[in-house]
Motif scaffolding. Sequence first.
Motif, PDB file in Angstrom:
ATOM      1  N   THR A   7      28.338  32.961  52.258  1.00 38.68           N
ATOM      2  CA  THR A   7      28.311  34.310  51.731  1.00 38.68           C
ATOM      3  C   THR A   7      27.063  34.478  50.757  1.00 38.68           C
ATOM      4  N   GLY A  20      32.561  37.047  41.662  1.00 37.67           N
ATOM      5  CA  GLY A  20      33.201  37.959  42.550  1.00 37.67           C
ATOM      6  C   GLY A  20      34.475  37.525  43.069  1.00 37.67           C
ATOM      7  N   VAL A  40      37.027  37.189  46.909  1.00 36.62           N
ATOM      8  CA  VAL A  40      37.217  37.410  48.147  1.00 36.62           C
ATOM      9  C   VAL A  40      38.475  37.893  48.824  1.00 36.62           C
ATOM     10  N   GLU A  41      38.433  38.930  49.600  1.00 37.13           N
ATOM     11  CA  GLU A  41      39.824  39.624  50.007  1.00 37.13           C
ATOM     12  C   GLU A  41      40.027  38.279  51.277  1.00 37.13           C
ATOM     13  N   THR A  72      35.398  37.809  54.376  1.00 34.16           N
ATOM     14  CA  THR A  72      33.894  37.786  54.491  1.00 34.16           C
ATOM     15  C   THR A  72      33.682  36.952  55.848  1.00 34.16           C
ATOM     16  N   GLN A  85      43.712  37.386  45.825  1.00 37.48           N
ATOM     17  CA  GLN A  85      42.361  37.303  46.293  1.00 37.48           C
ATOM     18  C   GLN A  85      41.956  35.846  45.583  1.00 37.48           C
ATOM     19  N   SER A 138      26.692  37.933  44.163  1.00 35.63           N
ATOM     20  CA  SER A 138      28.056  38.666  44.577  1.00 35.63           C
ATOM     21  C   SER A 138      28.384  37.756  45.900  1.00 35.63           C
ATOM     22  N   GLU A 194      30.882  38.767  47.635  1.00 35.13           N
ATOM     23  CA  GLU A 194      31.596  39.659  48.597  1.00 35.13           C
ATOM     24  C   GLU A 194      30.605  39.969  49.583  1.00 35.13           C
TER      25      GLU A 194
END
Length: 298
Positions: A106, A163, A165-166, A244, A265, A292, A294
């Motif tokens: 990411t 941040g 992560v879902e 992601t 998360q 970030s 995300e």
Amino acid sequence: MKRIALFHLETLMWIDRLGTFAAAAQRLNTTQPAISARVREIEEQLGVPLFQRDGRRMVLTARGRRLVQDCEPLRQGLERVLLDASDFAGATGTVRIGSGEIAAATCLPDFVGAIERERPGVTLEIELDLTARLLQQLLSGMRDIVFLAGPIASPGLRTAPIGSVELVWVAGRSVAEAGGFAGSPPNPPLPVWSLPDHSPLHGVTLATLGQHRIAAPALNTCNNVRMLIEIVARGQGAAVLPETMVREELANGSLQEVLPRPTQQVHFEAAIRDREREPVILDLFERAARLSIERPAF
């Protein structure tokens, strides 16, 4: 006889931090005989021994420890002044980065790209591993900056959140179309895959299976997220994966969601040692703190 120079003090610092002449030589891009020669030059100049052997490690004597403690702020302060004067354009050295696979997929590519453009004299050594080992490597001095699944509460660390992560429960198209976990008998129970038990994904997997009262067979594990994605996409089970990292597969339908998304998360942090004073490492850490996780790097 050579006079004591900044590189002598830097040598003492890295031997103290890494524990051996060989490790310090690798860190400073020189040879072990060169490191030994530097230590010998300082000891001859001062007339006192600076190191003593403790098992396989070299540890500072009381005089050596006092010398490093007194000189280290001066050395780093001078280096910082020189780097500030050039806006870090002349920064050089090797910075060892440790990262988990999710961060590597990411935010890490953007970080590396920015360093290559703006700090061309800085060389990065990047190693991927799981959070538990990355934490050990950082605390032992084998890594300079790490990207960890957190939050991490450990003495001796300075961290910055980057941040969350879902997570999504996914299976391959054929498994999802057959009903996923609700598939009709006599189909065998759907295999479940996860990262090893010291990964946050492992805990979320077990917790959400319990929440949905799904009696899954033994949990299969793999320490590589990309391999997990491949296994699941080929119809060999289901897994909790970072959204992601599977966004493209969800968009093209090769992976489909088979359970509601977990409320948990995975949070991520950049971390350095709390006593870190190297200007280049601190500069890169400040940059890492602005990342970030995300944002996928597709």
